[in-house]
Write an enzyme that holds these catalytic residues in place. Structure first.
Site, PDB file in Angstrom:
ATOM      1  N   HIS A 105     -14.489 -52.284  58.926  1.00 41.40           N
ATOM      2  CA  HIS A 105     -15.234 -53.467  59.378  1.00 41.40           C
ATOM      3  C   HIS A 105     -15.966 -54.114  58.197  1.00 41.40           C
ATOM      4  O   HIS A 105     -15.957 -55.340  58.033  1.00 41.40           O
ATOM      5  CB  HIS A 105     -16.257 -53.075  60.442  1.00 41.40           C
ATOM      6  CG  HIS A 105     -15.660 -52.747  61.767  1.00 41.40           C
ATOM      7  ND1 HIS A 105     -15.012 -53.671  62.551  1.00 41.40           N
ATOM      8  CD2 HIS A 105     -15.609 -51.579  62.464  1.00 41.40           C
ATOM      9  CE1 HIS A 105     -14.601 -53.102  63.669  1.00 41.40           C
ATOM     10  NE2 HIS A 105     -14.942 -51.822  63.633  1.00 41.40           N
TER      11      HIS A 105
ATOM     12  N   LEU B 165     -17.160 -42.973  73.047  1.00 42.07           N
ATOM     13  CA  LEU B 165     -17.574 -43.006  71.645  1.00 42.07           C
ATOM     14  C   LEU B 165     -17.364 -44.387  71.047  1.00 42.07           C
ATOM     15  O   LEU B 165     -18.021 -44.776  70.089  1.00 42.07           O
ATOM     16  CB  LEU B 165     -16.781 -41.975  70.837  1.00 42.07           C
ATOM     17  CG  LEU B 165     -17.068 -41.932  69.328  1.00 42.07           C
ATOM     18  CD1 LEU B 165     -18.430 -41.316  69.056  1.00 42.07           C
ATOM     19  CD2 LEU B 165     -15.986 -41.165  68.580  1.00 42.07           C
ATOM     20  N   SER B 166     -16.436 -45.152  71.614  1.00 48.88           N
ATOM     21  CA  SER B 166     -16.021 -46.426  71.018  1.00 48.88           C
ATOM     22  C   SER B 166     -17.137 -47.460  71.042  1.00 48.88           C
ATOM     23  O   SER B 166     -18.101 -47.353  71.803  1.00 48.88           O
ATOM     24  CB  SER B 166     -14.805 -46.975  71.767  1.00 48.88           C
ATOM     25  OG  SER B 166     -15.142 -47.272  73.112  1.00 48.88           O
TER      26      SER B 166
ATOM     27  N   THR C   1     -23.054 -40.852  70.453  1.00 52.64           N
ATOM     28  CA  THR C   1     -23.333 -41.429  69.146  1.00 52.64           C
ATOM     29  C   THR C   1     -23.573 -40.309  68.140  1.00 52.64           C
ATOM     30  O   THR C   1     -24.340 -39.369  68.406  1.00 52.64           O
ATOM     31  CB  THR C   1     -24.553 -42.378  69.192  1.00 52.64           C
ATOM     32  OG1 THR C   1     -24.753 -42.965  67.902  1.00 52.64           O
ATOM     33  CG2 THR C   1     -25.819 -41.684  69.632  1.00 52.64           C
TER      34      THR C   1
ATOM     35  N   CYS D  77     -35.993 -40.638  61.238  1.00 49.26           N
ATOM     36  CA  CYS D  77     -37.402 -40.748  60.854  1.00 49.26           C
ATOM     37  C   CYS D  77     -38.180 -39.455  61.051  1.00 49.26           C
ATOM     38  O   CYS D  77     -39.167 -39.206  60.345  1.00 49.26           O
ATOM     39  CB  CYS D  77     -38.073 -41.881  61.638  1.00 49.26           C
ATOM     40  SG  CYS D  77     -38.331 -41.549  63.406  1.00 49.26           S
TER      41      CYS D  77
ATOM     42  N   THR E  60     -15.719 -47.845  60.400  1.00 50.70           N
ATOM     43  CA  THR E  60     -16.874 -48.659  60.025  1.00 50.70           C
ATOM     44  C   THR E  60     -16.673 -49.275  58.641  1.00 50.70           C
ATOM     45  O   THR E  60     -17.012 -50.438  58.406  1.00 50.70           O
ATOM     46  CB  THR E  60     -18.156 -47.807  60.034  1.00 50.70           C
ATOM     47  OG1 THR E  60     -18.358 -47.295  61.353  1.00 50.70           O
ATOM     48  CG2 THR E  60     -19.369 -48.634  59.624  1.00 50.70           C
TER      49      THR E  60
ATOM     50  N   CYS F 174     -13.576 -44.617  56.920  1.00 53.02           N
ATOM     51  CA  CYS F 174     -13.913 -44.654  58.346  1.00 53.02           C
ATOM     52  C   CYS F 174     -13.644 -46.058  58.895  1.00 53.02           C
ATOM     53  O   CYS F 174     -13.574 -47.033  58.142  1.00 53.02           O
ATOM     54  CB  CYS F 174     -15.388 -44.293  58.508  1.00 53.02           C
ATOM     55  SG  CYS F 174     -16.039 -44.491  60.175  1.00 53.02           S
TER      56      CYS F 174
ATOM     57  N   CYS G 202     -40.243 -40.254  65.770  1.00 52.24           N
ATOM     58  CA  CYS G 202     -40.139 -40.912  67.075  1.00 52.24           C
ATOM     59  C   CYS G 202     -39.981 -39.855  68.172  1.00 52.24           C
ATOM     60  O   CYS G 202     -39.752 -38.667  67.897  1.00 52.24           O
ATOM     61  CB  CYS G 202     -38.966 -41.891  67.090  1.00 52.24           C
ATOM     62  SG  CYS G 202     -37.355 -41.109  66.949  1.00 52.24           S
TER      63      CYS G 202
ATOM     64  N   ILE H 192     -10.327 -40.495  64.718  1.00 48.66           N
ATOM     65  CA  ILE H 192     -11.249 -39.655  65.495  1.00 48.66           C
ATOM     66  C   ILE H 192     -10.622 -39.282  66.827  1.00 48.66           C
ATOM     67  O   ILE H 192     -10.800 -38.158  67.316  1.00 48.66           O
ATOM     68  CB  ILE H 192     -12.607 -40.344  65.670  1.00 48.66           C
ATOM     69  CG1 ILE H 192     -13.270 -40.559  64.306  1.00 48.66           C
ATOM     70  CG2 ILE H 192     -13.533 -39.504  66.555  1.00 48.66           C
ATOM     71  CD1 ILE H 192     -14.609 -41.263  64.358  1.00 48.66           C
TER      72      ILE H 192
ATOM     73  N   GLU I  61     -18.435 -40.909  54.427  1.00 49.51           N
ATOM     74  CA  GLU I  61     -17.850 -39.596  54.698  1.00 49.51           C
ATOM     75  C   GLU I  61     -17.418 -38.965  53.376  1.00 49.51           C
ATOM     76  O   GLU I  61     -16.587 -39.533  52.666  1.00 49.51           O
ATOM     77  CB  GLU I  61     -16.624 -39.738  55.616  1.00 49.51           C
ATOM     78  CG  GLU I  61     -16.911 -40.422  56.937  1.00 49.51           C
ATOM     79  CD  GLU I  61     -15.643 -40.709  57.733  1.00 49.51           C
ATOM     80  OE1 GLU I  61     -15.766 -41.243  58.854  1.00 49.51           O
ATOM     81  OE2 GLU I  61     -14.529 -40.418  57.246  1.00 49.51           O
TER      82      GLU I  61
END
Length: 346
Positions: free
Chosen positions: A47, A266-267, A292, A97, A44, A42, A100, A179, A68
């Site tokens: 990065h 989305l970016s 998101t 969680c 991410t 991905c 929330c 994507i 993924e």
């Protein structure tokens, strides 16, 4: 299960990663151990691999990264009843969680306390990964491992495109990374009257045509605002999906949208972006929606059905397969932009 496994380890303080042996994860009462069959790279992960400013602030190496994947259940915790050994599965990567206000009101995808598999926890670039049982998604029988591994990013594309009315809409996809390419296929399958793919990378624009784009625009050659206006009879795009994160592209996305249209973002821009809110949003009556993750688990059901019934043809987006040990080849291709989706096989 005890023993060692191969895994990609992100080391602290430097770019790159190493493939090494680490202990197989031990699972708790509510967790599932999965033997990874395929894991896709991905943005991410890129990065994290290149250790940019975002990664330095977010992740805490050394640890196994990647999020993924698809695989087979190898073991389950004593309180797990939803899956069993031998089931073929993937996983929602947002660990929420459940307590929330967003979680309690049906919006788990925007949980206030979200942790991400392979970012905040140990990940899937390994022979085994452990995941909370509530995050497991059972795959249909016979779904190929590589296709099953890209359901998580495909979910991002589905969520982005289908968060507004797509059927009959003149649609622009800004940014043709993996994507964005998936979003092209989703928009086409959802009945968009036009699917205009915009990027500077000719390799990926060619892939966009294979994914169903009706028109492509190279920002290196043409002015996307003029071309989109011409293609839409001067009205602009009914739906713009911004997938690039570039400040200029974000501003152009707002400008190319039709009055009363929608812009789904989305970016993740690296820095704050200056926009003309008065003229490009308010006076145009735009609906701008941040996207998101995936709706849990509405989007997963959509993705699974779209793939299982072959309603979308997503295979062209997977351009390369490498063994886990060949990870450097995959990350180099991602950096160069000369690939679609890259899948690693442990």
């Amino acid at each position: 299960m005890s023993g060692k496994m191969k895994a990609l380890i992100k080391k602290p303080g430097e770019p790159g990663a190493v493939c090494d042996l680490v202990p197989i994860p031990e699972i708790g009462k509510h967790e599932v151990l999965i033997k990874v069959k395929a894991a896709s790279i991905c943005g991410t992960d890129v990065h994290i691999y290149h250790w940019d400013e975002w990664a330095k602030q977010r992740v805490k190496p050394p640890y196994v990264f990647g999020h993924e994947f698809s695989g087979e259940v190898a073991a389950v915790g004593e309180h797990v009843t939803s899956v069993k050994e031998g089931d073929t599965v993937s996983a929602e990567t947002h660990i929420v969680c459940g307590r929330c206000v967003p979680c309690l009101t049906g919006k788990k995808h925007v949980c206030s306390n979200t942790m991400i598999l392979g970012v905040d926890t140990e990940g899937c670039f390994a022979e085994y990964v452990k995941v909370p049982a509530e995050n497991i998604w059972k795959n249909p029988p016979g779904m190929p491992d590589d296709l099953a591994s890209i359901q998580e990013p495909l979910g991002n594309a589905v969520h982005t495109v289908l968060s507004g009315i797509t059927a009959g809409a003149k649609t622009a996809i800004v940014g043709c990374g993996p994507i964005g390419l998936m979003a092209v296929a989703v928009a086409k399958a959802a009945g968009a009257s036009q699917v205009i793919a915009i990027d500077k990378n000719e390799y990926r624009l060619d892939l966009a045509v294979q994914m169903g784009a009706t028109e492509t625009i190279s920002i290196e050659k043409d002015d996307p605002l003029k071309i989109v206006s011409a293609l839409t009879g001067g009205w602009g795009a009914d739906l713009v999906c911004e997938m690039s994160g570039h400040p200029t592209a974000i501003r152009q996305s707002l400008k190319m949208a039709a009055n009363g249209g929608r812009v789904h973002i989305l970016s993740l821009p690296e820095h704050p972006v200056c926009i003309d809110m008065t003229n490009d949003i308010v006076f145009k009556g735009l609906t701008v929606q941040g996207i998101t993750g995936r709706k849990m688990f509405e989007t997963w059901r959509q993705v699974s059905e779209l793939l299982h019934t072959e309603t979308i043809q997503i295979r062209p987006v997977i351009t390369h397969h490498f063994s886990l040990e060949e990870f450097e080849k995959g990350f180099d291709l991602m950096r160069e932009g000369q690939c679609g989706k890259v899948v690693l096989i442990p």
